[in-house]
Design a protein around this motif. Structure first.
Motif: not given
Length: 288
Positions: A138-151, A175-189
């Motif tokens: 029952d864990i919600p599954f979210h499909h969030l496709p990504i391209t360089p333009a839609t990142k 997860y074989m996508q690189v998080l942006s610097d902004e997202m990485s900073a938000r999720l620090a630790g």
């Protein structure tokens, strides 16, 4: 799993005398029973790290009741500190791409009670069919496709999902996508990644094929916190697998899946149990 009423106190400060005695005395005075205590003096940085797991008398299980006293005690040592009731499970969001072995392992360990977490969402840049072999229940599954333009838009949706679910930990389970610097900073630790080799080594595409070409005798995996420096975050856990001259690249991939599962599950377990403390570019880990 953590027992009900088990609290964990984390203390970090400049190394000095009297820290253990002061906190032990305080817990004695409030009727606390120390169940486990770990400490480390980092001689290089001059920092002190301590983790105390303890229980309180019946009817006294609210960490907030001790906030004022613990704040005053921390003030004596200019210490950073946290107190958490381990009966409250952390909310975890898991991200995955096509390779679902780490996702399957995390969910299995959660279901048998080995990982004290509450999975709140599974996010993938591929449709659910790519992970059809995993029972997500029952864990919600979210499909969030990504391209360089839609990142940017995709990460905005991801951040909204993290906030809406109250996720306290994000796990990149291959997860074989690189998080942006902004997202990485938000999720620090609070974002853990599993890297499919030792770090730093054999970076980039097809790491097991690179290792096979070089005739390595060991392969490994590294779990680390995500930072804005790609694959350079503080390392939580690593492990290795022996390799023979007769192993093919496909054998390395098969063995690699096993070590990746082990390393990621241990890293997540240590984080959930408050056993990992950041120490600059490194971590202090108190295994159970």
């Amino acid at each position: 799993m953590s027992a009900p009423g088990r609290l964990v106190l984390i203390v970090t400060c400049v190394s000095q005398t009297g820290i253990v005695a002061a906190y032990s005395r305080y817990l004695f005075e409030i009727g606390g029973n120390i169940l486990e205590i770990n400490q480390h003096n980092d001689l290089a940085s001059g920092r002190f790290f301590m983790r105390i797991a303890f229980s309180l008398p019946d009817g006294d299980h609210d960490p907030a009741r001790h906030h004022t006293a613990l704040s005053a005690l921390a003030g004596q040592f200019d210490a950073d500190w946290s107190l958490r009731d381990q009966a409250t499970r952390r909310r975890v969001l898991i991200m995955v791409s096509r390779f679902d072995h780490c996702l399957a392992d995390l969910l299995y360990r959660w279901r048998i009670g080995e990982l004290a977490m509450e999975p709140v969402a599974i996010v993938s840049n591929h449709p659910r069919a790519a992970n059809a072999s995993v029972d997500t229940g029952d864990i919600p599954f979210h499909h969030l496709p990504i391209t360089p333009a839609t990142k940017p838009a995709q990460e905005a949706r991801l951040w909204s999902l993290i906030q809406d679910t109250g996720a306290e930990l994000v796990v990149l389970a291959r997860y074989m996508q690189v998080l942006s610097d902004e997202m990485s900073a938000r999720l620090a630790g609070r974002c853990i990644n599993i890297h499919h080799s030792f770090l730093p080594s054999f970076k980039g595409a097809r790491p097991y094929h690179q290792a096979h070409t070089r005739g390595v005798k060991l392969i490994g995996a590294t779990a680390h916190y995500v930072t804005t420096d790609l694959d350079e975050g503080p390392i939580i856990e690593q492990d290795a697998e022996r390799i023979s001259h007769s192993d093919t690249a496909e054998d390395l991939i098969r063995k690699g899946r096993d070590v990746e599962r082990r390393v990621l599950s241990r890293a997540v377990h240590y984080h959930l149990e408050d056993r990992v403390i950041r120490n600059g570019l490194r971590t202090v880990v108190f295994p159970d």
